[in-house]
Design a protein around this motif. Structure first.
Motif, PDB file in Angstrom:
ATOM      1  N   MET A 257       0.807  -1.229   0.000  1.00  0.00           N
ATOM      2  CA  MET A 257       0.000   0.000   0.000  1.00  0.00           C
ATOM      3  C   MET A 257       0.838   1.276   0.000  1.00  0.00           C
ATOM      4  O   MET A 257       0.438   2.285  -0.598  1.00  0.00           O
ATOM      5  N   GLY A 258       2.032   1.229   0.638  1.00  0.00           N
ATOM      6  CA  GLY A 258       2.879   2.427   0.716  1.00  0.00           C
ATOM      7  C   GLY A 258       3.344   2.897  -0.655  1.00  0.00           C
ATOM      8  O   GLY A 258       3.537   4.088  -0.883  1.00  0.00           O
ATOM      9  N   ASP A 259       3.529   1.947  -1.590  1.00  0.00           N
ATOM     10  CA  ASP A 259       4.057   2.294  -2.916  1.00  0.00           C
ATOM     11  C   ASP A 259       2.968   2.647  -3.921  1.00  0.00           C
ATOM     12  O   ASP A 259       3.269   2.967  -5.077  1.00  0.00           O
ATOM     13  N   MET A 260       1.703   2.552  -3.507  1.00  0.00           N
ATOM     14  CA  MET A 260       0.620   2.854  -4.463  1.00  0.00           C
ATOM     15  C   MET A 260       0.558   4.365  -4.707  1.00  0.00           C
ATOM     16  O   MET A 260       0.879   5.153  -3.819  1.00  0.00           O
ATOM     17  N   ARG A 261       0.145   4.746  -5.937  1.00  0.00           N
ATOM     18  CA  ARG A 261       0.002   6.195  -6.144  1.00  0.00           C
ATOM     19  C   ARG A 261      -1.313   6.640  -5.516  1.00  0.00           C
ATOM     20  O   ARG A 261      -2.247   5.835  -5.380  1.00  0.00           O
ATOM     21  N   ASN A 262      -1.339   7.919  -5.134  1.00  0.00           N
ATOM     22  CA  ASN A 262      -2.518   8.431  -4.423  1.00  0.00           C
ATOM     23  C   ASN A 262      -3.785   8.238  -5.236  1.00  0.00           C
ATOM     24  O   ASN A 262      -3.828   8.618  -6.405  1.00  0.00           O
ATOM     25  N   SER A 263      -4.787   7.637  -4.641  1.00  0.00           N
ATOM     26  CA  SER A 263      -6.063   7.392  -5.320  1.00  0.00           C
ATOM     27  C   SER A 263      -7.062   6.967  -4.250  1.00  0.00           C
ATOM     28  O   SER A 263      -6.669   6.595  -3.137  1.00  0.00           O
ATOM     29  N   PRO A 264      -8.365   6.992  -4.583  1.00  0.00           N
ATOM     30  CA  PRO A 264      -9.362   6.515  -3.619  1.00  0.00           C
ATOM     31  C   PRO A 264      -9.103   5.054  -3.224  1.00  0.00           C
ATOM     32  O   PRO A 264      -9.327   4.654  -2.086  1.00  0.00           O
ATOM     33  N   THR A 265      -8.592   4.252  -4.189  1.00  0.00           N
ATOM     34  CA  THR A 265      -8.313   2.837  -3.881  1.00  0.00           C
ATOM     35  C   THR A 265      -7.260   2.726  -2.787  1.00  0.00           C
ATOM     36  O   THR A 265      -7.359   1.887  -1.878  1.00  0.00           O
ATOM     37  N   LYS A 266      -6.229   3.596  -2.871  1.00  0.00           N
ATOM     38  CA  LYS A 266      -5.165   3.549  -1.852  1.00  0.00           C
ATOM     39  C   LYS A 266      -5.756   3.832  -0.462  1.00  0.00           C
ATOM     40  O   LYS A 266      -5.432   3.132   0.505  1.00  0.00           O
ATOM     41  N   ILE A 267      -6.640   4.806  -0.402  1.00  0.00           N
ATOM     42  CA  ILE A 267      -7.262   5.152   0.887  1.00  0.00           C
ATOM     43  C   ILE A 267      -8.074   3.963   1.417  1.00  0.00           C
ATOM     44  O   ILE A 267      -8.029   3.623   2.600  1.00  0.00           O
ATOM     45  N   GLU A 268      -8.800   3.300   0.480  1.00  0.00           N
ATOM     46  CA  GLU A 268      -9.600   2.115   0.862  1.00  0.00           C
ATOM     47  C   GLU A 268      -8.704   1.005   1.404  1.00  0.00           C
ATOM     48  O   GLU A 268      -9.034   0.339   2.371  1.00  0.00           O
TER      49      GLU A 268
END
Ligand code: HEM
Ligand code: HEM
Length: 193
Positions: free
Chosen positions: A35-46
Motif C-alpha cells: 500500500m505504501g508504494d501505491m500512487r494516491n487514489s481513492p483505492t489507496k485510501i480504501e
C-alpha cells in the motif's frame, strides 16, 4: 469435534482461531507491504482503511484466543518430546502471542501520532492512543515494520518445526491442530480421545 482443548488435541475453537489469524496476518501483511508504494487514489485510501480494520480484527481475535487458551488449556507435548524442545516451542508460542498484540498496537500508535482517524470497517470509531507527535510517529512506524519482519521470521521457524514433526518425526503435532481426519500422523499410538 470437541470445542475445548483436550490432553491429546487442540479443540475446534483453538483450531479455528489459529488458522483464521494465520490467513488474516498474510492478507494484512501483504497489504501493508504494497500500500505504501501505491500512487494516491481513492483505492489507496480504501486499502489503508482495510489494512487497519483487518489489523484491529487480528488484535481482537488474539485477545479472544489468549483468554480461551487460559480457559481451555493446551494438549500435552507428544510423547518422547525432549524437554528443551518443549521449552523452545512454548517460548515461540508466547513470542508469537506477544507479536500478535504488539504489531497492531504499534500500528494504532503510529496512526494516532500521525493524527489520522481510525475506524473499524466504517462501523466503529476508535479513539487515538496518543496525541499527535512527529517523533513518536517515526518510532512507531519503524517498530511496526521491524516487528512485522520479526513475526515473519518466527512464524517461518514455527511452521518449519510443525512440518518437521509431521514429515520426519511423524508424530501428530500438526495433525492435532487440524480437524480430525485431515492429516494422518505417521506413528500415533495414542488412544482416540
Ligand atoms: C497484525 C496486524 C498488522 C500487520 C501484520 C501489519 C503489517 C504492516 C506492514 C508490513 C506495513 C508496511 C511497513 C513498511 O513497509 O513500512 C504496515 C504499515 C502500516 N500499518 Fe500495519 N499491520 C497490522 C496492523 C495495523 C493496525 C491495527 C494499524 C492501525 C490501526 C496499522 C496501520 C498501519 C499504517 C498506518 C501503515 C503505514 C505506515 C507508514 O506509512 O509508514 N497496521 N503494516
Ligand atoms: C502468522 C503465522 C502463525 C502464527 C502467529 C501462529 C501462532 C501460533 C500460536 C500462538 C500457537 C500456540 C497455540 C496456542 O497456545 O493457542 C500455535 C500453535 C501451532 N501452530 Fe501456529 N502460527 C502461525 C503459523 C503456523 C503455520 C503456517 C503452521 C503449520 C505449517 C502452524 C502450526 C502450528 C501447530 C501444529 C501448532 C500446535 C503446536 C503444539 O501442539 O505444540 N502455525 N501457533
Amino acid at each position: 469435534m470437541t470445542l475445548k482443548n483436550t490432553a491429546m488435541r487442540w479443540g475446534g475453537v483453538s483450531q479455528l482461531l489459529h488458522w483464521l489469524v494465520v490467513l488474516l496476518i498474510l492478507t494484512t501483511g501483504v497489504m501493508g507491504l504494497v500500500m505504501g508504494d501505491m500512487r494516491n487514489s481513492p483505492t489507496k485510501i480504501e486499502i489503508y482503511a482495510l489494512h487497519k480494520s483487518l489489523g484491529l480484527t487480528i488484535l481482537a481475535l488474539a485477545t479472544l484466543r489468549f483468554v480461551w487458551r487460559f480457559y481451555a488449556g493446551a494438549p500435552v507435548p507428544p510423547p518422547g518430546t525432549p524437554r528443551w524442545q518443549d521449552r523452545i516451542a512454548s517460548l515461540t508460542h508466547w513470542l508469537l502471542y506477544g507479536l500478535l498484540f504488539a504489531i497492531p498496537l504499534s500500528g494504532w500508535t503510529f496512526n494516532s501520532a500521525a493524527g489520522y482517524p481510525l475506524q473499524w470497517f466504517k462501523l466503529v470509531n476508535l479513539p487515538p492512543l496518543t496525541a499527535r507527535d512527529a517523533e513518536l510517529r517515526q518510532l512507531a512506524g519503524n517498530v511496526h515494520e521491524w516487528l512485522f519482519w520479526l513475526l515473519v521470521a518466527v512464524a517461518l521457524l514455527h511452521a518449519a518445526a510443525a512440518l518437521y514433526h509431521h514429515v520426519f518425526l511423524r508424530d501428530d503435532t500438526l495433525a492435532r491442530m487440524l480437524p480430525r481426519g485431515w492429516l494422518r500422523a505417521g506413528r500415533s499410538t495414542r488412544p482416540q480421545d
